[in-house]
Write an enzyme that holds these catalytic residues in place. Structure first.
Site, short mmCIF file in Angstrom:
data_model
loop_
_atom_site.label_atom_id
_atom_site.label_comp_id
_atom_site.label_asym_id
_atom_site.label_seq_id
_atom_site.Cartn_x
_atom_site.Cartn_y
_atom_site.Cartn_z
N LYS A 126 0.83 -1.21 0.00
CA LYS A 126 0.00 0.00 0.00
C LYS A 126 0.86 1.26 0.00
CE LYS A 126 -1.77 1.62 4.00
NZ LYS A 126 -1.50 3.04 4.31
N ASN A 127 1.83 1.33 0.91
CA ASN A 127 2.59 2.56 1.06
C ASN A 127 3.64 2.76 -0.03
OD1 ASN A 127 1.00 3.17 3.22
ND2 ASN A 127 2.51 2.63 4.78
N CYS B 42 -5.42 13.03 12.75
CA CYS B 42 -5.74 11.64 12.44
C CYS B 42 -5.74 10.88 13.75
CB CYS B 42 -4.70 11.18 11.43
SG CYS B 42 -4.15 9.51 11.50
N ARG C 44 0.09 14.65 12.98
CA ARG C 44 0.66 14.44 11.65
C ARG C 44 0.69 15.71 10.78
NH1 ARG C 44 -1.58 8.77 9.41
NH2 ARG C 44 0.35 8.82 8.23
N ASP D 50 4.37 0.62 12.10
CA ASP D 50 3.22 -0.08 11.51
C ASP D 50 3.13 -1.54 11.94
OD1 ASP D 50 2.53 2.25 10.27
OD2 ASP D 50 3.31 1.71 8.30
N1 EPU Z 1 6.10 14.83 10.77
C1 EPU Z 1 6.22 16.16 11.05
N2 EPU Z 1 6.14 17.05 10.01
C2 EPU Z 1 5.96 16.66 8.72
C3 EPU Z 1 5.85 15.30 8.45
C4 EPU Z 1 5.93 14.40 9.49
O1 EPU Z 1 6.38 16.56 12.21
O2 EPU Z 1 5.89 17.52 7.85
C5 EPU Z 1 6.18 13.85 11.87
C6 EPU Z 1 4.88 13.07 12.05
O3 EPU Z 1 3.94 13.75 12.80
C7 EPU Z 1 5.37 11.80 12.73
C8 EPU Z 1 6.76 11.60 12.11
O4 EPU Z 1 7.11 12.85 11.53
O5 EPU Z 1 5.50 12.01 14.11
C9 EPU Z 1 6.84 10.52 11.04
O6 EPU Z 1 5.75 10.64 10.17
P1 EPU Z 1 5.86 10.36 8.60
O7 EPU Z 1 5.75 11.65 7.89
O8 EPU Z 1 7.03 9.50 8.32
O9 EPU Z 1 4.54 9.52 8.34
P2 EPU Z 1 3.72 9.52 7.01
O10 EPU Z 1 4.64 9.73 5.88
O11 EPU Z 1 2.55 10.41 7.15
C10 EPU Z 1 3.99 6.99 6.45
C11 EPU Z 1 3.08 5.82 6.24
C12 EPU Z 1 2.48 5.42 7.57
C13 EPU Z 1 3.61 5.05 8.52
C14 EPU Z 1 4.59 6.22 8.65
C15 EPU Z 1 5.80 5.92 9.50
C16 EPU Z 1 2.32 6.17 3.97
C17 EPU Z 1 1.21 6.50 3.04
N3 EPU Z 1 2.04 6.20 5.28
O12 EPU Z 1 3.19 8.03 6.98
O13 EPU Z 1 1.65 4.28 7.34
O14 EPU Z 1 3.10 4.73 9.79
O15 EPU Z 1 5.04 6.62 7.35
O16 EPU Z 1 6.50 4.84 8.98
O17 EPU Z 1 3.41 5.85 3.54
C18 EPU Z 1 -0.05 2.75 7.81
O18 EPU Z 1 0.22 2.18 6.75
O19 EPU Z 1 -0.81 2.25 8.67
C19 EPU Z 1 0.54 4.06 8.09
C20 EPU Z 1 0.03 4.89 8.98
#
Ligand code: EPU
Length: 417
Positions: A22-23, A117, A122, A306
């Site tokens: 998915k990701n 969320c 996030r 995850d």
């Molecule tokens: N964060 C910030 N600022 C930003 C972006 C992120 O502070 O601009 C923080 C977030 O709040 C969090 C941390 O950085 O505390 C890491 O978040 P990240 O941005 O890596 O998460 P994401 O990209 O939104 C993806 C996956 C998630 C997975 C996370 C961590 C996708 C579509 N989603 O989310 O997947 O948990 O990385 O590995 O790739 C899932 O599949 O169940 C899922 C939630």
């Protein structure tokens, strides 16, 4: 509302075919916005989130077709607008992934700002400051991110936190920027590497994906290609956990073992026999004792957030005490209260859960609060004595293709009602 009825207590045995990740597929769908001509993505899982991303592209006027094997072909020639509306973004935060490609290719984008969320606030500040560093003008107004740029310029961007979709968004922006971009403190997740591989196949010039510094030499344009999505490491880990928690044996095929090092190490520490081939993983828990393990979630190559909820479920019926610490998201412990409804012995202290193993869980009605929490409740139900009813399984359907079919085929008693 649909739910799962699970009659627990059957050790699962057999083979599970792993779907595309998915990701990984969601950023690839967004990357299609960068392509001249047709782009085809193969090994696409049939998931709600994939359909949402397809609708988002269609809403912009992109031609999207899906064949009987669920291969997705997109063509951007018909694009009419660069807007990602609130109605879709609010159902899937990963919609933010269209921001970078739209801005890079079309010079403008309007993307609804994703809200909070269940698992955390996030924010997307790192996505936005990175694009600004490349020369974009960005305002946030009326709940929308409104971004403009003539042509993005290469820049050195040191991201303050490791962010997966942030890295992916900036990578997709940088490929068409003028000059060289250095993405520092980049996410090293396999899905980032998969995206970089696809972009390179499309004609991009990216090196260093999979390390914490990604270097992108901008190019003028990219071509549509055919690309097959990486296997889903979290789906794989979840089925392996199903074998472990039920004292069974499962072989996951079409998997990518090299993406799961930290997880496989924890399964071994938990007492499982784990064997690995090029594209398969076999986990045998028969006649073995499940031992509690400590989990500390980290960015890749650390233990993935995850998989935290699934290992929490395993710990509830293990021997000993396991301490589970969630370091990525501030509110990703909602499954704890539900597991406790099934008899689990867990003490929650902020982002730390201290789990004392008990001999058995008991079936109960429980409610899924997010995707991976829903997986942990299904696992708990598979191990529990009696009937577990998992409600709100629309969360499960976002990330697990045909989960009840795959589980039934290896002996589980699970029904969607
Ligand atoms: N964060 C910030 N600022 C930003 C972006 C992120 O502070 O601009 C923080 C977030 O709040 C969090 C941390 O950085 O505390 C890491 O978040 P990240 O941005 O890596 O998460 P994401 O990209 O939104 C993806 C996956 C998630 C997975 C996370 C961590 C996708 C579509 N989603 O989310 O997947 O948990 O990385 O590995 O790739 C899932 O599949 O169940 C899922 C939630």
């Amino acid at each position: 509302m649909q739910r799962f009825e699970i009659e627990g207590g059957v050790p699962l045995e057999g083979e599970v075919v792993i779907s595309g990740a998915k990701n990984a597929v969601l950023p690839l769908q967004a990357a299609a916005l960068l392509a001249n001509g047709e782009m085809t993505i193969r090994n696409v899982p049939r998931l709600k989130d994939v359909a949402t991303m397809a609708s988002l592209l269609e809403g912009m006027g992109v031609t999207v077709s899906i064949d009987s094997e669920n291969n997705i072909t997109t063509n951007t020639e018909t694009i009419e607008t660069q807007c990602a509306p609130y109605e879709l973004v609010r159902t899937m935060r990963a919609s933010i992934l269209v921001l970078g490609p739209l801005l890079a290719r079309y010079g403008e984008a309007e993307v609804s700002l994703p809200g909070g969320c269940a698992i955390g606030s996030r924010p997307v500040n790192i996505h936005l400051t990175g694009l600004e560093a490349m020369g974009a003008d960005i305002i946030v107004a009326d709940g929308y991110i409104k971004a403009k740029a003539k042509r993005l310029q290469g820049a050195t961007i040191a991201m303050e936190t490791v962010t997966v979709t942030g890295t992916e968004n900036l990578l997709m922006a940088a490929v068409l920027a003028e000059g060289t971009t250095y993405l520092e403190n980049a996410a090293r997740e396999p899905e980032v590497v998969d995206l970089a591989n696809c972009l390179n196949k499309m004609g991009a010039n990216i090196t260093g994906a999979g390390t914490d510094t990604i270097v992108v030499e901008g190019v003028e344009s990219l071509q549509g290609v055919e690309y097959s999505v990486l296997p889903d490491r979290i789906e794989t880990g979840t089925y392996l956990a199903a074998a472990a928690i039920t004292g069974g044996r499962l072989k996951c095929v079409n998997a990518a073992p090299e993406t799961l090092d930290a997880v496989l190490q924890k399964f071994r520490e938990a007492g499982a026999k784990v064997e690995v081939g090029d594209d398969w993983i076999d986990l045998d828990m028969r006649a073995r004792t499940l031992k509690a393990v400590d989990i500390d979630t980290e960015a890749h190559p650390g233990f993935p957030t995850d998989m935290q909820a699934q290992f929490m479920a395993m710990n509830t019926v293990s021997q000993g005490i396991g301490v589970v610490v969630e370091n990525i998201f501030e509110n990703r412990m909602m499954h704890v209260a539900e597991l406790m409804r099934m008899g689990a012995n867990i003490r929650l202290e902020g982002n730390k859960a201290i789990v004392a193993g008990i001999p058995a869980l008991y079936g109960a009605p429980v409610m899924a609060t997010d995707l991976r929490a829903s997986a942990s409740l299904v696992l708990a139900g598979l191990a529990a004595k009696g009937m577990t009813i998992v409600d709100r399984i629309y969360h499960t359907d976002r990330g697990y293709e045909k989960i009840e079919d795959k589980l039934t085929a290896v002996g589980a008693r699970i029904k969607r009602v």
